[in-house]
Motif scaffolding. Structure first.
Motif, PDB file in Angstrom:
ATOM      1  N   ALA A  90       0.850  -1.194   0.000  1.00  0.00           N
ATOM      2  CA  ALA A  90       0.000   0.000   0.000  1.00  0.00           C
ATOM      3  C   ALA A  90       0.883   1.240   0.000  1.00  0.00           C
ATOM      4  N   ALA A  91       0.476   2.221  -0.790  1.00  0.00           N
ATOM      5  CA  ALA A  91       1.259   3.450  -0.897  1.00  0.00           C
ATOM      6  C   ALA A  91       0.340   4.662  -0.890  1.00  0.00           C
ATOM      7  N   GLU A  92       0.823   5.726  -0.264  1.00  0.00           N
ATOM      8  CA  GLU A  92       0.138   7.010  -0.315  1.00  0.00           C
ATOM      9  C   GLU A  92       0.772   7.830  -1.423  1.00  0.00           C
ATOM     10  N   VAL A  93      -0.062   8.496  -2.203  1.00  0.00           N
ATOM     11  CA  VAL A  93       0.413   9.424  -3.214  1.00  0.00           C
ATOM     12  C   VAL A  93      -0.253  10.762  -2.940  1.00  0.00           C
ATOM     13  N   ILE A  94       0.535  11.830  -2.951  1.00  0.00           N
ATOM     14  CA  ILE A  94      -0.003  13.176  -2.775  1.00  0.00           C
ATOM     15  C   ILE A  94       0.444  14.026  -3.953  1.00  0.00           C
ATOM     16  N   ALA A  95      -0.486  14.807  -4.463  1.00  0.00           N
ATOM     17  CA  ALA A  95      -0.202  15.796  -5.506  1.00  0.00           C
ATOM     18  C   ALA A  95      -0.476  17.157  -4.880  1.00  0.00           C
ATOM     19  N   TYR A  96       0.438  18.103  -5.084  1.00  0.00           N
ATOM     20  CA  TYR A  96       0.228  19.423  -4.505  1.00  0.00           C
ATOM     21  C   TYR A  96       0.818  20.500  -5.404  1.00  0.00           C
ATOM     22  N   GLY A  97       0.280  21.689  -5.275  1.00  0.00           N
ATOM     23  CA  GLY A  97       0.743  22.814  -6.079  1.00  0.00           C
ATOM     24  C   GLY A  97       0.094  24.093  -5.579  1.00  0.00           C
ATOM     25  N   THR A  98       0.262  25.160  -6.346  1.00  0.00           N
ATOM     26  CA  THR A  98      -0.299  26.462  -5.994  1.00  0.00           C
ATOM     27  C   THR A  98      -1.427  26.808  -6.950  1.00  0.00           C
TER      28      THR A  98
END
Length: 105
Positions: A90-98
């Motif tokens: 199991a893996a967490e993926v996060i996408a982030y930006g402005t």
């Protein structure tokens, strides 16, 4: 919605609205997990995990875009992705930006 990994969009003046993010934790079923563990013995691509991570990135991106849309953004700049193992398989993926809005001249 324009999505870029740079901190600018050519020809556009931007008003920063704030950080947006989307995340998910994905796992494969036990059957896939077992078959993929056998693959590590002979080497090669773990296609089930590649697919899982592609799906996770797409879902995290979708959630980030939804958050930006709620803020009234026209685009998200400086997008980054991060992932971390939560547990085996199991893996967490996060996408982030402005989130940004275009300033009309």
């Amino acid at each position: 919605m324009i999505l870029v990994n740079t901190d600018y969009i050519t020809g556009k003046e931007l008003e920063m609205l704030g950080m947006v993010r989307g995340s998910t934790i994905q796992s494969k079923n036990i059957g896939k997990d077992i078959t993929q563990s056998f693959k590590t013995l002979v080497g090669g691509e773990l296609k089930a995990y590649t697919q899982m991570m592609n799906e996770a990135r797409a879902l995290a991106t979708k959630r980030m875009v939804e958050e930006a849309e709620q803020m009234g953004a026209d685009a998200v700049v400086n997008i980054r992705y991060a992932s971390a193992a939560v547990m085996q398989g199991a893996a967490e993926v996060i996408a982030y930006g402005t989130a940004v809005k275009f300033i009309e001249k």
